[in-house]
Design an enzyme around this catalytic site. Structure first.
Site, short mmCIF file in Angstrom:
data_model
loop_
_atom_site.label_atom_id
_atom_site.label_comp_id
_atom_site.label_asym_id
_atom_site.label_seq_id
_atom_site.Cartn_x
_atom_site.Cartn_y
_atom_site.Cartn_z
N GLU A 177 0.82 -1.22 0.00
CA GLU A 177 0.00 0.00 0.00
C GLU A 177 0.85 1.27 0.00
OE1 GLU A 177 -2.57 0.51 3.44
OE2 GLU A 177 -3.65 2.14 2.49
N LYS A 219 -2.50 -2.07 -3.17
CA LYS A 219 -3.56 -1.23 -2.58
C LYS A 219 -3.19 0.23 -2.81
CE LYS A 219 -5.92 -0.29 1.79
NZ LYS A 219 -6.55 -0.91 2.95
P1 13P Z 1 -9.13 4.18 4.30
O1 13P Z 1 -10.02 3.42 3.35
O2 13P Z 1 -9.86 4.81 5.43
O3 13P Z 1 -8.21 5.11 3.57
O4 13P Z 1 -8.18 3.13 4.97
C1 13P Z 1 -7.60 2.16 4.22
C2 13P Z 1 -6.40 1.67 4.91
O5 13P Z 1 -6.26 0.52 5.15
C3 13P Z 1 -5.37 2.66 5.30
O6 13P Z 1 -4.20 1.98 5.58
#
Ligand code: 13P
Length: 340
Positions: A177, A219
Site C-alpha cells: 500500500e 492497494k
Molecule cells: P481508508 O479506506 O480509510 O483510507 O483506509 C484504508 C487503509 O487501510 C489505510 O491503511
C-alpha cells in the site's frame, strides 16, 4: 506448495465481486475516531466495536478478507470466541497490518517513512500461527510544495518490497500500500504524476527484490484532486485518470488491485470505483476491488455511538456500505442504492 497457497489466497481476496474490509486502525487512530463521536477510548470499547463489525450478518457476502490490528487479532467476542474464528466461519480471510506506522522522515520536513522492518520475520511467524493469511504495510506520500522528494519515494519504495518478501517467505500474501495522500490543494494532474512516479518506483524495487507479483495485491490511492482543491474532478475523470495511471505503472501480473478510500466520502468512493469498472473492467488485466476502512466503517460508527442498543442499526449501516461496494465492483452501483 506455498506458492500455490499464496496465489490461491491472493486470487480469493479479489475474486468475484467481493472486496476487503480494513479494520486495522492502530489504537491511537481508533481512539481519535471514537473521540470525535464522544465514544470512550478504552480497550473494551475498541473490542466491542470490533465485535460489532465481525458479527455483522451476511458480511461474508460482500467481504473476502478483513485486515486486523495487533490488538484485534488477539481479541475475542464477549462469549470468548476469537475474532479470527468468527471471521473464518463467515468465509472471511483474516489478515493483519504489520507496519509500525509512518514516522517523520529525518531531514525531510512534511514527509514520512514507514517503520516496522526490525523483527518483522518473527512477528509474521506469530501472526501465521494466529490464523492470519495475508498482511498489509502502508507507506504514505504527501503532495505539496517541493514534495514528494525522491528521497521519500525511494525510502518507502525500498521498505515495501522488503516487507513483501518477508511475507511471502512466511506464507502470507502481502498487500502493498503506497498511499499518495489527499491532503492539500493540489490538482488531480499533480496527484496523477506523483502516483505514477511512486508506483513505477515501487514496481522497480519489487522486481529488484524478487517479490512474486502473482502472490501480492496492490492497494493504491485513486487519482484525485487534493481535498482542499477548489476544482474537484467529475467521477468519470477520476476513473479515467486512475485507470490510465495504473495501466502505465502497474505490472499486469499482480493478483489484483484493491483501493484504499483515503478520506473520500463513502458515496464518492463507491461511485468512483463503480465508474472504473463500468468504463474499463472488460479490458483490464486485474480486478479492481476495494479495501476500504473509513468508507465502509464511518457510517456504522456514527450509528453505533458506543451504545449496545444501536448495534443492529450500526450493523445494517456497515452491511449497506459493503453491499454498495460489491455493486461497484460489478459496475452496478447507483445513487439510488443509497436510499434503499
Ligand atoms: P481508508 O479506506 O480509510 O483510507 O483506509 C484504508 C487503509 O487501510 C489505510 O491503511
Amino acid at each position: 506448495m506455498n506458492e500455490q497457497v499464496l496465489q490461491d489466497t491472493a486470487r480469493r481476496l479479489v475474486s468475484g465481486d467481493k472486496g476487503l474490509l480494513a479494520m486495522d486502525e492502530s489504537n491511537p487512530t481508533c481512539n481519535k475516531r471514537f473521540a470525535n463521536l464522544g465514544i470512550p477510548q478504552t480497550a473494551e470499547a475498541r473490542r466491542a466495536w470490533r465485535e460489532l463489525i465481525v458479527t455483522t450478518p451476511r458480511l461474508g457476502e460482500c467481504i473476502s478478507g478483513a485486515i486486523l490490528y495487533d490488538e484485534t487479532i488477539r481479541q475475542q467476542k464477549k462469549d470468548g470466541t476469537p475474532f479470527v474464528k468468527v471471521l473464518a466461519d463467515a468465509g472471511i480471510i483474516p489478515g493483519i497490518k504489520v507496519d509500525a506506522g509512518a514516522k517523520d522522515m529525518a531531514g525531510h520536513s512534511g514527509e514520512k517513512i514507514t517503520e516496522g522492518l526490525d523483527g518483522l520475520r518473527d512477528r509474521l511467524a506469530e501472526y501465521v500461527q494466529m490464523g492470519a493469511r495475508f498482511a498489509k504495510w502502508r507507506a504514505v506520500i504527501a503532495v505539496g510544495d517541493g514534495i514528494p522528494s525522491q528521497a521519500c519515494i525511494d525510502a518507502n519504495a525500498h521498505a515495501l518490497p522488503r516487507y513483501a518478501a518477508l511475507c511471502q517467505e512466511a506464507g502470507l500474501v502481502p498487500i502493498v500500500e503506497p498511499e499518495v495522500l489527499m491532503d492539500g490543494a493540489h490538482t488531480l494532474e499533480r496527484c496523477g504524476e506523483a502516483t505514477e512516479q511512486v508506483l513505477r518506483t515501487v514496481f522497480y524495487q519489487l522486481y529488484v527484490q524478487g517479490v512474486v507479483l502473482e502472490e501480492m495485491i496492490l492497494k493504491p490511492n485513486m487519482v484525485l484532486a487534493g481535498l482542499s482543491s477548489p476544482r474537484q474532478a467529475l467521477v468519470d475523470e477520476v476513473a479515467d485518470a486512475t485507470v490510465g495511471c495504473l495501466l502505465r505503472a502497474v505490472s499486469a501480473a499482480v493478483a489484483g488491485i484493491a483501493f484504499l478510500s483515503g478520506g473520500q466520502t463513502a458515496e464518492l468512493a463507491s461511485a468512483r470505483l463503480n465508474a472504473m469498472n463500468v468504463r474499463f473492467k472488460s479490458r483490464l488485466p486485474w480486478a479492481l476491488a476495494f479495501s476500504f476502512a473509513r468508507a465502509i466503517q464511518q457510517l456504522a460508527l456514527e450509528n453505533w455511538q458506543g451504545k449496545e442498543v444501536n448495534v443492529p442499526a450500526a450493523q445494517r449501516a456497515l452491511y449497506h456500505r459493503a453491499r454498495c461496494n460489491r455493486a461497484a465492483r460489478r459496475g452496478e452501483y447507483s445513487a439510488a442504492m443509497e436510499s434503499e
